[in-house]
Design an enzyme around this catalytic site. Sequence first.
Site, short mmCIF file in Angstrom:
data_model
loop_
_atom_site.label_atom_id
_atom_site.label_comp_id
_atom_site.label_asym_id
_atom_site.label_seq_id
_atom_site.Cartn_x
_atom_site.Cartn_y
_atom_site.Cartn_z
N GLY A 8 35.55 45.52 40.01
CA GLY A 8 36.54 44.31 40.21
C GLY A 8 35.74 43.11 39.57
N LEU A 10 36.43 41.50 36.99
CA LEU A 10 37.25 40.07 36.46
C LEU A 10 37.64 39.24 37.23
CD1 LEU A 10 39.16 42.23 33.89
CD2 LEU A 10 36.88 41.47 33.54
N GLN A 12 37.03 36.38 40.83
CA GLN A 12 36.39 34.93 40.95
C GLN A 12 34.94 35.06 40.93
OE1 GLN A 12 36.73 32.97 44.81
NE2 GLN A 12 36.06 31.11 43.81
N ASP A 54 39.21 52.38 38.50
CA ASP A 54 40.06 52.38 39.91
C ASP A 54 38.96 52.84 40.82
OD1 ASP A 54 41.46 52.42 42.34
OD2 ASP A 54 43.29 53.02 41.56
N TYR A 143 41.86 42.81 56.45
CA TYR A 143 40.71 42.57 55.51
C TYR A 143 39.56 42.52 56.37
CZ TYR A 143 37.87 39.49 52.60
OH TYR A 143 36.93 38.88 51.71
N LYS A 147 36.04 44.96 56.38
CA LYS A 147 34.75 44.23 56.32
C LYS A 147 33.75 44.77 57.22
CE LYS A 147 35.26 42.20 52.37
NZ LYS A 147 34.66 42.65 51.12
P1 NAD Z 1 39.00 38.77 43.48
O1 NAD Z 1 40.20 38.94 44.09
O2 NAD Z 1 38.86 37.49 42.60
O3 NAD Z 1 38.75 39.79 42.56
C1 NAD Z 1 38.63 41.29 42.99
C2 NAD Z 1 38.77 42.09 41.56
O4 NAD Z 1 39.01 43.34 42.09
C3 NAD Z 1 39.98 41.88 40.89
O5 NAD Z 1 39.55 41.43 39.49
C4 NAD Z 1 40.95 42.69 41.00
O6 NAD Z 1 41.69 43.14 39.67
C5 NAD Z 1 39.97 43.97 41.19
N1 NAD Z 1 40.49 45.12 41.89
C6 NAD Z 1 41.57 45.43 42.97
N2 NAD Z 1 41.89 46.33 43.27
C7 NAD Z 1 41.06 47.15 42.45
C8 NAD Z 1 40.93 48.64 42.46
N3 NAD Z 1 41.55 49.49 43.13
N4 NAD Z 1 39.85 49.32 41.59
C9 NAD Z 1 39.23 48.38 40.66
N5 NAD Z 1 39.26 47.05 40.85
C10 NAD Z 1 40.43 46.65 41.69
O7 NAD Z 1 37.76 38.76 44.68
P2 NAD Z 1 36.41 37.94 44.77
O8 NAD Z 1 36.69 36.86 45.28
O9 NAD Z 1 35.82 38.07 43.10
O10 NAD Z 1 35.78 38.88 45.94
C11 NAD Z 1 34.83 39.91 45.39
C12 NAD Z 1 34.19 40.53 46.62
O11 NAD Z 1 33.52 39.44 47.43
C13 NAD Z 1 35.39 41.20 47.63
O12 NAD Z 1 34.53 42.21 48.50
C14 NAD Z 1 35.38 39.95 48.83
O13 NAD Z 1 36.06 40.51 49.76
C15 NAD Z 1 34.19 39.37 48.89
N6 NAD Z 1 34.32 38.09 49.26
C16 NAD Z 1 34.86 36.90 48.70
C17 NAD Z 1 34.82 35.73 49.00
C18 NAD Z 1 35.50 34.48 48.04
O14 NAD Z 1 35.78 33.45 48.54
N7 NAD Z 1 35.90 34.70 46.86
C19 NAD Z 1 34.34 35.49 50.02
C20 NAD Z 1 34.05 36.46 50.89
C21 NAD Z 1 33.73 37.85 50.58
N1 SER Z 2 37.58 33.89 50.65
C1 SER Z 2 37.78 34.89 51.54
C2 SER Z 2 39.19 34.87 51.91
O1 SER Z 2 39.63 33.83 52.32
C3 SER Z 2 36.99 35.22 52.63
O2 SER Z 2 36.35 36.49 52.70
O3 SER Z 2 39.79 36.11 52.14
#
Ligand code: NAD
Ligand code: SER
Length: 319
Positions: A8, A10, A12, A54, A143, A147
């Site tokens: 994943g 690419l 955020q 994937d 979600y 987690k």
């Molecule tokens: P995001 O949605 O920006 O990126 C997720 C990436 O996963 C995307 O590029 C998407 O193309 C890829 N993806 C989706 N399905 C897929 C699959 N089947 N196989 C491979 N890739 C796949 O998410 P993020 O914000 O970068 O979050 C990354 C992790 O951090 C996640 O586990 C999320 O729950 C956790 N997280 C993020 C935040 C936040 O605020 N960004 C907060 C808490 C936890």
């Molecule tokens: N930023 C995430 C969301 O709102 C927290 O895990 O889903």
Amino acid sequence: MEKILVTGSLGQIGSELVDKLRGMYGNDNVIASDLMKKDEQIELIEAGPFELLDVMDGEAILNVVKKHGIKRIVNLAALLSAVGEKNPHKCWQINMGGVVNCLEIAKDHGLSVFTPSSIACFGPTTPKDKTPQETVQRPNTMYGVTKVAGELICDYYHSKFGVDTRGVRFPGLISYKTLPGGGTTDYAVEIYYEAIKKGSYDSFIDANTYMDMMYMPDAIDAIVHLMNADPSRLRYRNAYNITAMSINPLDIEKSIKKFMPDFKLGFNVDPVREAIAQSWPNSLDDSPAREDWDFSPKYDLDKMTEDMLKNLMIKLDIK
Ligand code: NAD
Ligand code: SER
């Protein structure tokens, strides 16, 4: 140097983490991967090894692990809270499929796994203020369910099979490089983009709804820090509470006004995302992370606001 696979990558977090890890360990030692290529991430894709992957396909992950001699997986592939509520079954399949596949490979081939949890692992019956590391975890979103289950299975693979699992419960992450992927905390990113583009923003989260947040540089530092922490100091192998600030939309408005006095905040509350936000803590207690691996964020709200506005002006080419 141990090679690292980021799933994943690419998204955020991944788009900034891969840059950081490649800077630390060398481009060839960090294998970026995602479900599909994204035009806006072409620089990252071309800067080092990239695999289409994937996470629901365990055999494909194993092939990539063998091909590159991977010793560590950072599993970031997931559907976030708001997107997950629109398609709960797919959210379960991706979020759990990814974690379980990575852990199975780690167990059989001696890898370590970092996979993030979230403030979403808590629910309406969790104590809301200074939420402790160990407390009630009964989320009411899919979600959040993934987690909690992800945390428990990381704990299980560590205690049962000795897999080196590490994780944090991220709060909402605020950044300017890559847009968030469909979460409840996304308002706190949108507000800065709209401040720069229009001078105003209508928040989908209500005025007094508090959630924990963190600026992306602190989130990336936390991942690197915990991945390299002395294992004998780590009390928790599921995920550590971490936070940098507990804020609501009015707090961000006040902070933006220090740099853009004419900024205007309005409200167009989305009941679905507001309900999710209401079910999460107002603020976390992250003292175990500070004690066990010296977690210490550098950005408070105003420092983050100044940096966000400055960088978005450049990104959006606004004079
Ligand atoms: P995001 O949605 O920006 O990126 C997720 C990436 O996963 C995307 O590029 C998407 O193309 C890829 N993806 C989706 N399905 C897929 C699959 N089947 N196989 C491979 N890739 C796949 O998410 P993020 O914000 O970068 O979050 C990354 C992790 O951090 C996640 O586990 C999320 O729950 C956790 N997280 C993020 C935040 C936040 O605020 N960004 C907060 C808490 C936890
Ligand atoms: N930023 C995430 C969301 O709102 C927290 O895990 O889903």
